[in-house]
Design a protein around this motif. Structure first.
Motif, PDB file in Angstrom:
ATOM      1  N   LYS A   1       0.832  -1.211   0.000  1.00 37.37           N
ATOM      2  CA  LYS A   1       0.000   0.000   0.000  1.00 37.37           C
ATOM      3  C   LYS A   1       0.866   1.260   0.000  1.00 37.37           C
ATOM      4  N   ALA A   2       2.014   1.170   0.675  1.00 34.93           N
ATOM      5  CA  ALA A   2       2.936   2.317   0.679  1.00 34.93           C
ATOM      6  C   ALA A   2       3.401   2.613  -0.741  1.00 34.93           C
ATOM      7  N   VAL A   3       3.728   1.555  -1.494  1.00 38.33           N
ATOM      8  CA  VAL A   3       4.154   1.720  -2.890  1.00 38.33           C
ATOM      9  C   VAL A   3       3.044   2.376  -3.709  1.00 38.33           C
TER      10      VAL A   3
ATOM     11  N   ARG B   1       9.895   5.185  -2.155  1.00 38.86           N
ATOM     12  CA  ARG B   1       9.419   3.986  -2.835  1.00 38.86           C
ATOM     13  C   ARG B   1      10.550   2.966  -2.969  1.00 38.86           C
ATOM     14  N   ALA B   2      11.780   3.455  -3.112  1.00 42.76           N
ATOM     15  CA  ALA B   2      12.944   2.561  -3.165  1.00 42.76           C
ATOM     16  C   ALA B   2      13.075   1.783  -1.855  1.00 42.76           C
ATOM     17  N   ALA B   3      12.792   2.469  -0.729  1.00 46.53           N
ATOM     18  CA  ALA B   3      12.851   1.795   0.569  1.00 46.53           C
ATOM     19  C   ALA B   3      11.816   0.666   0.643  1.00 46.53           C
TER      20      ALA B   3
ATOM     21  N   TYR C   1      14.857  -5.724  -5.787  1.00 42.39           N
ATOM     22  CA  TYR C   1      16.053  -4.899  -5.732  1.00 42.39           C
ATOM     23  C   TYR C   1      16.294  -4.081  -7.000  1.00 42.39           C
ATOM     24  N   ALA C   2      15.922  -4.614  -8.157  1.00 40.59           N
ATOM     25  CA  ALA C   2      16.111  -3.857  -9.398  1.00 40.59           C
ATOM     26  C   ALA C   2      15.261  -2.585  -9.389  1.00 40.59           C
ATOM     27  N   LYS C   3      14.006  -2.722  -8.909  1.00 36.20           N
ATOM     28  CA  LYS C   3      13.116  -1.557  -8.817  1.00 36.20           C
ATOM     29  C   LYS C   3      13.646  -0.565  -7.779  1.00 36.20           C
ATOM     30  N   ALA C   4      14.177  -1.096  -6.687  1.00 37.95           N
ATOM     31  CA  ALA C   4      14.739  -0.222  -5.642  1.00 37.95           C
ATOM     32  C   ALA C   4      15.900   0.590  -6.207  1.00 37.95           C
ATOM     33  N   ALA C   5      16.778  -0.073  -6.966  1.00 35.43           N
ATOM     34  CA  ALA C   5      17.928   0.623  -7.563  1.00 35.43           C
ATOM     35  C   ALA C   5      17.468   1.677  -8.559  1.00 35.43           C
ATOM     36  N   SER C   6      16.436   1.356  -9.333  1.00 36.76           N
ATOM     37  CA  SER C   6      15.917   2.295 -10.331  1.00 36.76           C
ATOM     38  C   SER C   6      15.336   3.545  -9.681  1.00 36.76           C
ATOM     39  N   ASP C   7      14.498   3.346  -8.643  1.00 33.27           N
ATOM     40  CA  ASP C   7      13.889   4.502  -7.973  1.00 33.27           C
ATOM     41  C   ASP C   7      14.936   5.356  -7.277  1.00 33.27           C
ATOM     42  N   ALA C   8      15.902   4.704  -6.641  1.00 31.50           N
ATOM     43  CA  ALA C   8      16.973   5.457  -5.977  1.00 31.50           C
ATOM     44  C   ALA C   8      17.749   6.270  -7.012  1.00 31.50           C
TER      45      ALA C   8
END
Length: 936
Positions: free
Chosen positions: A23-25, A48-50, A58-65
């Motif tokens: 839900k946070a995402v 959102r990366a968090a 992890y790929a999405k986390a790296a992209s958002d960061a």
């Protein structure tokens, strides 16, 4: 469903804290779609990366960061989150680089240091095991698979996003970038750009940026393959995210061509690099062409101007090569003038943003400042004059209007040049004539030009005699708010230029409070464009000279916040106007002290004597300062200080420094100022600017340094930058308060670490501190002695005391005999540390003055226990240093004093004093100078 990005962000934060990451995402994603503020966008992406980290995506986390880092390269949270994601993806080298950046920004953060150690060990282990080779062999297959997914329209959306993010990450690694390049990757990335899918375009452009970084040969090859025309076309699109990403790509290529950040490389790839000057000129020409193309969006035009601003003028004037500037003047000055001459209200206007024309004026200014000699400046002026003359046509008013707008734009850039252009035949007369035109557009352009022109008193005199009546008529009759507000500012400015105390009332006709209320109303009206609202700020800069106006203004919270918000824009005039208004509100301008006798004489001769307004008295000023602090003025000032040097002029810096000094007056407010970034903001103001501005900023730093914890006020390496401004205030030309507070600040600093003490010594502060130890003023002498007390811990300072041919030790010994207890405490402390650290000084102390023994005995019998304790420590040091010296002391009354103190019964309050006396006696017994029974 909420449509406020900030509320959605808060909702996402609550879900995250409740561990509901899905839900946070959703909340953050919705906020990202609705949000238009860059700073907030960075926060949303990193949040959102968090979430993705928690979900192990992890790929999405790296992209958002990465997206957050694209907006703010020093976003430490985003950097660390990308490092964590990359580590999980097995990209250890890249994770290590991000962790390294985090540790550079916050070197004392133990978490970052531990992460670096762990990643370093893992990388070494992988290399030792031959893992690096296996990764290289598998990279080609990974690259091929990614492109297959991305170019397949039938691929699942999630798979395509993952492949795009992985490609960006791979492009940032040297090995990955080389494999993409060698496997026809540039051609495939170009295919992604041609899909017209925004997400794929961004992924491709960011991958290309990573591949170009630090590699001149690859950057050159990519530039030639893509083509500069295509790159400029992509940068021209009306999509801010794509335009910015392409701008970053072109900047990365330019950095490589200029040799900035390029690693030294050997091998065949370096051999294919063509003449970089030719490529740089090609890029420059295309950027100049973008300035005048109607196909280019306003954002694209801004990007081109920003790239020119950043890369054309010399970074260091010591570098004699200004050929890039000369090239732009010869090939593009007319194009830049065309941009500043645009009139947004006319139908043929190029697409512009609110910042385009000011950015163009800044570029004009930077180019002019980068010229090295008069012939170069004359050539610049002639090109401007000829181009403006070609636009003046009495038969074509629209064309003439553009010429006047150009002059107005130059006046906002290289002002001296603008002033010369005003001297061209018919220009000033044309401005005045346009004010009387029936067309609103004529009035708008002319009034604005008159305002810029009236900065010079010689021009203002002409306008006062020719244009004031017209401005009054325009102000009274026009219903166009844009024109009305400019007319008001013009009248205010001319009133100020008129040089009379009643100038504002004389020219603006009526109550200044009424005019100020109108300006505040305009300022708060967000439906009016920012370009027009800035004139309200400039009007207030003049009107706040009136005490009633400034008092009402600081009570108007919406108006203050609107002004602070406008101060964040890249506008030289707004920065100066905001700073001027704040100087007026805090009464931080210079005032002449009236001599009572001369006042009486003036009254006797029936001359007007200006009296201080009741609301300019200290109580009212203090209330206004408190109100401004509560409204968040420090954050606004800190933001203003970060502006580009071409926008933040030395005069604006001085005004900001004056405001900071006024805000720092009350010690209770200094913590708030530090917490809101005031300490950090003051450092550059103390180093660059006018002499008065640097002194004011240094004094404000001294006030903060005197009472604040340096580690909190100036964290990390920043504290060392503060030392020089403080030392500069020890100059005898500064006033006593500046000297005193600088000494307090240095005392505080010198008590923190030996590295800081060494920095103070290197800045040659010791002679000045010693001079103030001789000062007749009690507080200055006390502050200097306390500072020296802290400095003598440093070995280099001790060696200066040991050296022959100086009276430093004598001065400290004599100060121990002063009547001022605070001076005695400091001097005795310094002497105790010196004699403990350097045995040579123990014997030297007995030679510097015949009063040494009397002073020592007085210290040992002092009523103040702190002084007494330090005196006894000095005695112990002398006795311990040398048996002969101990024998000399035993033969004096000092033995009786030590015996008297040592025989006292144990007392918790002064046990430390008794113990030192007993230690002295014990050492004498060890020497055999006294017998144990002598204590009985």
């Amino acid at each position: 469903q909420m449509e406020d990005p900030i509320q959605l962000k808060e909702e996402g934060n609550k879900y995250f804290q409740a561990s509901d990451y899905e839900k946070a995402v959703q909340s953050y994603t919705q906020a990202i779609k609705l949000n238009k503020d860059k700073a907030l966008q960075a926060v949303l992406y990193r949040n959102r990366a968090a979430c993705f980290l928690k979900k192990e995506e992890y790929a999405k986390a790296a992209s958002d960061a990465s997206r957050a880092i694209d907006i703010n390269a020093s976003d430490i949270k985003a950097l660390y989150r990308r490092s964590q994601a990359l580590e999980k993806l097995g990209k250890l080298d890249q994770a290590f680089k991000d962790a390294q950046k985090c540790a550079t920004i916050e070197p004392r953060n133990k978490n970052f240091q531990e992460t670096l150690r762990r990643l370093g060990a893992n990388i070494q282990e992988k290399v030792n095991a031959g893992g690096a080779l296996r990764i290289q062999f598998s990279t080609d297959m990974r690259v091929q698979k990614m492109f297959e997914i991305l170019l397949d329209e039938n691929s699942e959306k999630e798979k395509r996003e993952k492949a795009a993010n992985n490609l960006i990450v791979l492009g940032r690694e040297e090995a990955g970038a080389e494999r993409i390049f060698q496997n026809n990757g540039v051609s495939l990335l170009l295919q992604l750009i041609e899909t017209k899918n925004a997400e794929l375009i961004l992924a491709a452009v960011r991958t290309l940026s990573g591949m170009c970084t630090g590699h001149k040969a690859r950057a050159t090859a990519i530039l030639h393959y893509l083509g500069i025309d295509n790159i400029c076309m992509w940068m021209s699109v009306d999509n801010e995210e794509i335009s910015l990403a392409v701008c970053n790509l072109l900047q990365t290529i330019t950095d490589c061509l200029l040799g900035q950040g390029t690693e030294e490389r050997q091998g065949k790839e370096e051999a294919v690099v063509l003449d970089t000057k030719k490529d740089l000129r090609m890029i420059t020409m295309r950027l100049l062409d973008m300035l005048v193309s109607k196909k280019v969006s306003g954002q694209g035009r801004d990007r081109a101007l920003n790239l020119l601003n950043k890369n054309i003028p010399r970074k260091d004037l010591k570098d004699h090569d200004n050929s890039r500037t000369i090239f732009v003047i010869d090939n593009g000055l007319k194009k830049i003038l065309k941009v500043v001459g645009q009139i947004p209200e006319m139908p043929d206007c190029l697409p512009l943003t609110e910042n385009t024309q000011l950015t163009a004026s800044v570029l004009l200014n930077k180019l002019y400042d980068d010229l090295r000699c008069d012939p170069e400046r004359d050539n610049y002026r002639v090109i401007c004059e000829e181009y403006i003359k070609s636009k003046i046509d009495p038969q074509n008013m629209d064309k003439t209007l553009h010429a006047i707008q150009m002059v107005s734009g130059v006046l906002q850039g290289p002002f001296d040049l603008g002033n010369k252009l005003l001297g061209m035949k018919g220009v000033m007369e044309m401005m005045v004539a346009l004010c009387g035109s029936e067309r609103e557009i004529d009035q708008l352009v002319a009034v604005e030009a008159l305002i810029h022109a009236s900065t010079k008193l010689s021009r203002a005199t002409f306008i006062i005699s020719n244009g004031v009546t017209l401005l009054k008529e325009i102000y009274k009759k026009t219903k166009n708010e844009k024109i009305k507000i400019r007319a008001l500012v013009g009248l205010c400015k001319l009133g100020s230029a008129g040089g009379t105390d009643y100038g504002l009332r004389q020219f603006a006709e009526g109550s200044t409070e009424k005019l100020a209320r109108q300006c505040r109303k305009w300022l708060c009206n967000t439906s009016i464009d920012a370009r027009t609202r800035k004139w309200a700020v400039e009007g207030l800069a003049y009107l706040t000279l009136d005490a009633d106006v400034k008092d009402d203004f600081v009570e108007d919270e919406p108006a203050l916040q609107a002004m602070f918000e406008l101060a964040k824009t890249s506008d030289k005039t707004i920065l100066y106007s905001v700073a001027s208004a704040l100087v007026n509100c805090t009464n931080s301008y210079d005032t002449k002290e009236l001599v009572p006798e001369l006042v009486q004489l003036a009254k006797f001769s029936k001359q007007h004597v200006p009296e201080e307004h009741p609301k300019d008295k200290k109580d009212f000023v203090v209330k206004r300062v408190k109100r401004l602090l509560k409204a968040g003025v420090v954050s606004a000032l800190a933001c203003m200080v970060k502006a580009d040097s071409a926008i933040l002029t030395d005069q604006s810096k001085e005004l900001i420094a004056r405001v900071f000094l006024a805000l720092c007056e009350d010690p209770k407010d200094r913590g708030t100022i530090v917490a809101q970034g005031g300490g950090k903001a003051l450092i550059p103001l103390a180093v660059e600017g006018t002499e008065v501005g640097k002194i004011k900023a240094s004094h404000a730093l001294a006030k903060i340094a005197a009472i604040s914890n340096p580690d909190m006020a100036f964290p990390g390496e920043r504290v060392y930058e503060v030392v020089r401004p403080l030392v500069s205030l020890l100059n005898t030309e500064r006033d006593g308060l500046q000297n005193y507070e600088a000494l307090l600040g240095l005392t505080n600093f010198s008590g923190r670490s030996d590295k800081l003490r060494m920095k103070i010594v290197k800045e040659r502060a010791l002679p000045d501190i010693e001079n103030y130890m001789f000062e007749n003023h009690d507080q200055l002498r006390q502050a200097a002695t306390e500072c020296m007390c802290n400095l003598v811990v440093n070995k280099e300072v001790q060696e200066r005391f040991v050296a022959d041919g100086n009276d430093r030790l004598k001065l400290v010994v004599l100060l121990c005999g002063e009547d001022d207890e605070k001076v005695q405490v400091a001097a005795a402390g310094a002497l105790a540390m010196l004699t403990a650290a350097q045995k040579k000084l123990c014997s030297k102390m007995t030679e510097v003055t015949t009063q040494w023994l009397e002073i020592l005995q007085r210290l040992c019998l002092h009523d103040n226990m702190e002084v007494q304790h330090r005196g006894l420590v000095i005695a112990f040091n002398l006795i311990s240093a040398d048996k002969e010296l101990a024998k000399k002391l035993v033969e004096t009354e000092l033995l009786e004093i030590l015996t008297y103190i040592g025989k006292q019964e144990d007392d918790p309050k002064k046990q430390h004093i008794i113990n030192v006396a007993r230690d002295c006696l014990t050492r004498c017994m060890d020497y055999g100078l006294i017998k144990p029974l002598s204590r009985a």
